[in-house]
Design an enzyme around this catalytic site. Structure first.
Site, PDB file in Angstrom:
ATOM      1  N   HIS A   6      -1.707 -31.326  19.977  1.00 58.34           N
ATOM      2  CA  HIS A   6      -0.597 -31.877  19.196  1.00 58.34           C
ATOM      3  C   HIS A   6       0.638 -30.982  19.257  1.00 58.34           C
ATOM      4  O   HIS A   6       1.508 -31.081  18.397  1.00 58.34           O
ATOM      5  CB  HIS A   6      -1.040 -32.119  17.747  1.00 58.34           C
ATOM      6  N   GLU A   8     -10.010 -15.048  11.789  1.00 62.78           N
ATOM      7  CA  GLU A   8     -10.304 -13.631  11.657  1.00 62.78           C
ATOM      8  C   GLU A   8     -10.152 -12.919  13.015  1.00 62.78           C
ATOM      9  O   GLU A   8      -9.555 -11.845  13.097  1.00 62.78           O
ATOM     10  CB  GLU A   8     -11.722 -13.438  11.098  1.00 62.78           C
ATOM     11  N   TRP A  40       5.152   4.242   2.436  1.00 60.09           N
ATOM     12  CA  TRP A  40       5.233   3.058   3.301  1.00 60.09           C
ATOM     13  C   TRP A  40       6.439   2.289   2.787  1.00 60.09           C
ATOM     14  O   TRP A  40       6.444   1.801   1.656  1.00 60.09           O
ATOM     15  CB  TRP A  40       3.955   2.232   3.156  1.00 60.09           C
ATOM     16  N   GLU A  66      -3.299  -7.568  14.739  1.00 59.45           N
ATOM     17  CA  GLU A  66      -2.878  -6.436  13.923  1.00 59.45           C
ATOM     18  C   GLU A  66      -3.087  -5.086  14.604  1.00 59.45           C
ATOM     19  O   GLU A  66      -2.331  -4.157  14.343  1.00 59.45           O
ATOM     20  CB  GLU A  66      -3.517  -6.459  12.536  1.00 59.45           C
ATOM     21  N   ARG A 109      -4.240   4.969   4.929  1.00 60.06           N
ATOM     22  CA  ARG A 109      -3.628   3.881   4.169  1.00 60.06           C
ATOM     23  C   ARG A 109      -2.363   3.349   4.842  1.00 60.06           C
ATOM     24  O   ARG A 109      -1.851   2.312   4.438  1.00 60.06           O
ATOM     25  CB  ARG A 109      -3.308   4.362   2.755  1.00 60.06           C
ATOM     26  N   LYS A 124      -7.486  -9.900  13.750  1.00 60.22           N
ATOM     27  CA  LYS A 124      -7.928  -8.573  14.210  1.00 60.22           C
ATOM     28  C   LYS A 124      -7.152  -8.183  15.458  1.00 60.22           C
ATOM     29  O   LYS A 124      -6.656  -7.087  15.568  1.00 60.22           O
ATOM     30  CB  LYS A 124      -9.432  -8.565  14.557  1.00 60.22           C
ATOM     31  N   ASN A 164       3.939   5.289  -6.427  1.00 70.16           N
ATOM     32  CA  ASN A 164       3.406   4.132  -5.684  1.00 70.16           C
ATOM     33  C   ASN A 164       3.691   2.897  -6.518  1.00 70.16           C
ATOM     34  O   ASN A 164       3.515   2.935  -7.732  1.00 70.16           O
ATOM     35  CB  ASN A 164       1.885   4.234  -5.525  1.00 70.16           C
ATOM     36  N   GLY A 165       4.066   1.803  -5.859  1.00 74.93           N
ATOM     37  CA  GLY A 165       4.342   0.569  -6.605  1.00 74.93           C
ATOM     38  C   GLY A 165       5.774   0.119  -6.387  1.00 74.93           C
ATOM     39  O   GLY A 165       6.467   0.634  -5.498  1.00 74.93           O
ATOM     40  N   LYS A 212      -3.297   0.035   4.191  1.00 75.61           N
ATOM     41  CA  LYS A 212      -4.673  -0.374   3.889  1.00 75.61           C
ATOM     42  C   LYS A 212      -4.749  -1.140   2.580  1.00 75.61           C
ATOM     43  O   LYS A 212      -5.474  -2.114   2.459  1.00 75.61           O
ATOM     44  CB  LYS A 212      -5.560   0.868   3.841  1.00 75.61           C
ATOM     45  N   CYS A 244       0.922   3.319  -0.790  1.00 70.37           N
ATOM     46  CA  CYS A 244       0.405   4.444   0.000  1.00 70.37           C
ATOM     47  C   CYS A 244      -0.147   5.580  -0.820  1.00 70.37           C
ATOM     48  O   CYS A 244      -0.719   5.327  -1.857  1.00 70.37           O
ATOM     49  CB  CYS A 244       1.432   4.910   0.990  1.00 70.37           C
TER      50      CYS A 244
HETATM   51  C1  F6R Z   1      -6.999  -7.461   7.989  1.00 70.01           C
HETATM   52  C2  F6R Z   1      -6.942  -6.886   6.665  1.00 70.01           C
HETATM   53  C3  F6R Z   1      -6.117  -7.565   5.635  1.00 70.01           C
HETATM   54  C4  F6R Z   1      -6.838  -7.541   4.273  1.00 70.01           C
HETATM   55  C5  F6R Z   1      -5.904  -8.080   3.182  1.00 70.01           C
HETATM   56  C6  F6R Z   1      -6.584  -8.111   1.831  1.00 70.01           C
HETATM   57  O1  F6R Z   1      -7.812  -6.714   8.830  1.00 70.01           O
HETATM   58  O2  F6R Z   1      -7.536  -5.864   6.406  1.00 70.01           O
HETATM   59  O3  F6R Z   1      -5.768  -8.862   5.998  1.00 70.01           O
HETATM   60  O4  F6R Z   1      -7.993  -8.316   4.373  1.00 70.01           O
HETATM   61  O5  F6R Z   1      -4.753  -7.266   3.094  1.00 70.01           O
HETATM   62  O6  F6R Z   1      -6.951  -6.829   1.424  1.00 70.01           O
HETATM   63  P1  F6R Z   1      -8.047  -6.628   0.312  1.00 70.01           P
HETATM   64  O7  F6R Z   1      -9.326  -7.159   0.845  1.00 70.01           O
HETATM   65  O8  F6R Z   1      -8.079  -5.155   0.073  1.00 70.01           O
HETATM   66  O9  F6R Z   1      -7.594  -7.402  -0.882  1.00 70.01           O
END
Ligand code: F6R
Length: 587
Positions: free
Chosen positions: A485, A462, A73, A469, A27, A466, A97-98, A582, A2
């Site tokens: 199946h 995908e 987070w 989430e 984020r 979407k 962070n980490g 994020k 975060c």
């Molecule tokens: C879904 C989403 C996540 C990212 C994943 C990889 O909407 O955003 O599934 O695609 O966490 O993140 P990046 O692309 O930043 O490596």
């Protein structure tokens, strides 16, 4: 994980910290806090929930010029004030962070030295550990260097020491941190949006670099040698990080997709031919595509294009699994890493594994000079601009576009580039359709299914991600032939099923599977670019069919808009869905 913000300089620090935290809210986080240093005394204020809760708790008129702030987070320990950052132990206050992997070992050592812990986090242990080291050698630089040697894991750290009131120390390892020095002072942040309001120039810290802000800025490497750093320029405006006329960042970013495609064309293509920005990877005869979540799905979609046009095998791997399985590669294998942020820990670790194995690596990332961009042998940028909404949209579109560019270049079929030219107009038309009415069939359901075959299955993955989430509906993607199946037992009257049928021979097979679920009472929404006489669906979204090389880019738009409108009806926090961040910088 975060957000991190810090400031040391002439101005009042609290508004700068709060502004920075607000800019990083996207984020994802569950608590926030600040620490300020005045007259050798640290004041810490933290609060669970939104930054606005924290702001309410901060007394008006509180004055200081040095401070650090954080949005947390939760990883180690529940969401509570004790676990929120900043942490304080002895003379030291920090934000982190980490993840510190050996924190239990360190904690046991510290408990023997009578340190007492208020929460359960690895970060509080790290704070005490730095305090212990400092008390042993009375030198912050040496302390940080010793800490770097003993601590395992990842960190971006801002550190205050009560004995050095006008200073912020910063260091990082595998977690991003930037520094900006202006006439007004020094700003620190985990991400550009936190400081773009004040400056567009910044320095990137490399792993184990140390920065000290003290009305000036000094940089040291891990051997404690003073170094110079090259200033970077952020080429976007403040507006690029704001919602503008849109209700949500997600909607803004979907609406930016036509521009994202044109920006990619402008950067990589000239007069319908690739320019010098697009390398040729022709010498490779096997490709690995590695990523997480949506980034991984772009690989699954592009695999179909590579295999058909370049005629070489493509293997897609989830980055979090890649390191732990046997991989069959040779000197003609290219590993492509897909990441919007460029900081995803799983993807970064998979990249390191391929480098250990001496596989050639290419990063396709959005985050400029991010860890993945810096560590890969080659990098191609997505040029999609800042993506703020947690759910990726425009970066996904850019990833498919760029992967397909690479396939076209390898296949020597530049004549296919013409199909990208009209995409912007077609996407704009798709954005105008009525998704609100369609969303009504979904928003009261607790589950939904997405079925398709081949490329369409990648799109289903995908679309379902979407939806789940941001609307918290248990949405599942299935290759259309698999339902019978087992999973078909879940279909009940009105269960929403999205059927994706692109214009290929496979559509007839998918249609048969769609009829099977229809016979069991499902509500069927067909997203299609294939004209079909037999209209047994409840609703249809017709997508223009241009060419299979670009069709998936168009097909994903209704999936993104549908998810957005379902979440809107459910009144959820679309840009910041629960439990998500994020940039996932932990494994
Ligand atoms: C879904 C989403 C996540 C990212 C994943 C990889 O909407 O955003 O599934 O695609 O966490 O993140 P990046 O692309 O930043 O490596």
């Amino acid at each position: 994980m975060c957000g991190i913000v810090g400031y040391q300089g002439k101005n009042s620090v609290v508004p700068i910290l709060l502004d920075g935290l607000k800019a990083l809210e996207y984020r994802g986080y569950d608590s926030a806090g600040i620490a300020i240093l005045t007259n050798n005394k640290t004041t810490i204020i933290k609060e669970v929930g939104k930054v606005i809760n924290l702001e309410k708790k901060i007394a008006k008129g509180i004055e200081a010029q040095t401070g650090i702030a954080h949005t947390r987070w939760a990883t180690h320990g529940k969401v509570c004030n004790e676990n929120a950052h900043p942490h304080h132990q002895g003379l030291i206050t920090l934000v982190h962070n980490g993840i510190i992997e050996n924190y239990i070992e360190l904690k046991n050592e510290l408990l023997k030295k009578n340190y007492v812990f208020n929460g359960q986090t690895d970060s509080e242990v790290l704070c005490a550990y730095i305090d212990m080291l400092y008390k042993q050698n009375n030198d912050m630089l040496k302390t940080i260097s010793l800490m770097q040697k003993e601590v395992k894991g990842s960190y971006a750290l801002l550190i205050l020491n009560e004995k050095e009131p006008d200073k912020i120390y910063a260091t990082r390892y595998n977690s991003p941190l930037i520094v900006s020095h202006t006439v007004d002072g020094t700003y620190f942040a985990s991400d550009v949006p936190a400081i773009i309001k004040y400056t567009k120039k910044y320095y990137l810290l490399d792993n184990n670099d140390i920065a000290i802000a003290h009305n000036n800025i000094d940089f040291y490497n891990k051997d404690l040698t003073k170094i110079n750093k090259i200033e970077q320029i952020f080429d976007k405006t403040v507006e690029a990080t704001q919602k503008g006329k849109y209700k949500h960042f997600m909607l803004k970013e979907i609406n930016e997709e036509p521009k994202v495609i044109n920006d990619l064309l402008n950067y990589y293509v000239k007069d319908n031919k690739f320019n010098e920005n697009m390398p040729n990877f022709k010498r490779y005869n096997k490709i690995f595509i590695i990523g997480c979540g949506s980034a991984y799905y772009t690989g699954e979609i592009a695999k179909n294009i590579f295999e058909k046009y370049v005629d070489i095998p493509v293997y897609c791997y989830l980055a979090s699994e890649y390191r732990y399985q046997k991989n069959f590669y040779d000197k003609n294998t290219l590993a492509i890493f897909i990441s919007q942020s460029g900081e995803t820990a799983d993807t970064l670790e998979a990249l390191r594994k391929t480098k250990e194995d001496k596989i050639d690596t290419l990063a396709i990332v959005n985050g400029y000079a991010s860890s993945i961009a810096r560590e890969a042998d080659k990098v191609l940028y997505l040029k999609a601009g800042v993506e703020v909404a947690v759910a990726t949209t425009k970066a996904f579109v850019a990833q498919i576009c760029l992967l397909n560019f690479i396939a076209i270049k390898m296949a020597g079929k530049e004549e296919l580039l013409k199909y990208f030219l009209d995409l912007d107009k077609q996407i704009k038309k798709l954005l105008e359709l009525d998704y609100k009415t369609l969303a009504k069939h979904f928003y009261k359901s607790c589950s939904a299914f997405f079925i398709g075959r081949g490329i369409d299955y990648g799109l289903c993955e995908e679309g379902s991600l979407k939806l789940k989430e941001i609307s918290y509906i248990n949405a599942q993607a299935f290759p259309a032939g698999e339902l019978k199946h087992g999973t078909i037992s879940l279909i009940e009257k009105n269960t929403p099923v999205v059927v994706i049928t692109s214009n290929s021979e496979l559509k007839y097979k998918t249609i048969s599977n769609a009829k099977e679920v229809k016979a069991r009472g499902a509500y069927l929404l067909n997203i299609t670019n294939a004209k079909e006489a037999d209209k047994f669906y409840d609703d249809i979204i017709e997508v223009p069919h241009i060419h299979e090389i670009v069709d998936p880019i168009l097909m994903v738009v209704p999936l993104q808009m549908l998810a957005y409108h379902v979440a809107l009806l459910k009144k959820y926090d679309i840009d910041k869905p629960r439990n998500l961040a994020k940039s996932v910088t932990v494994e």
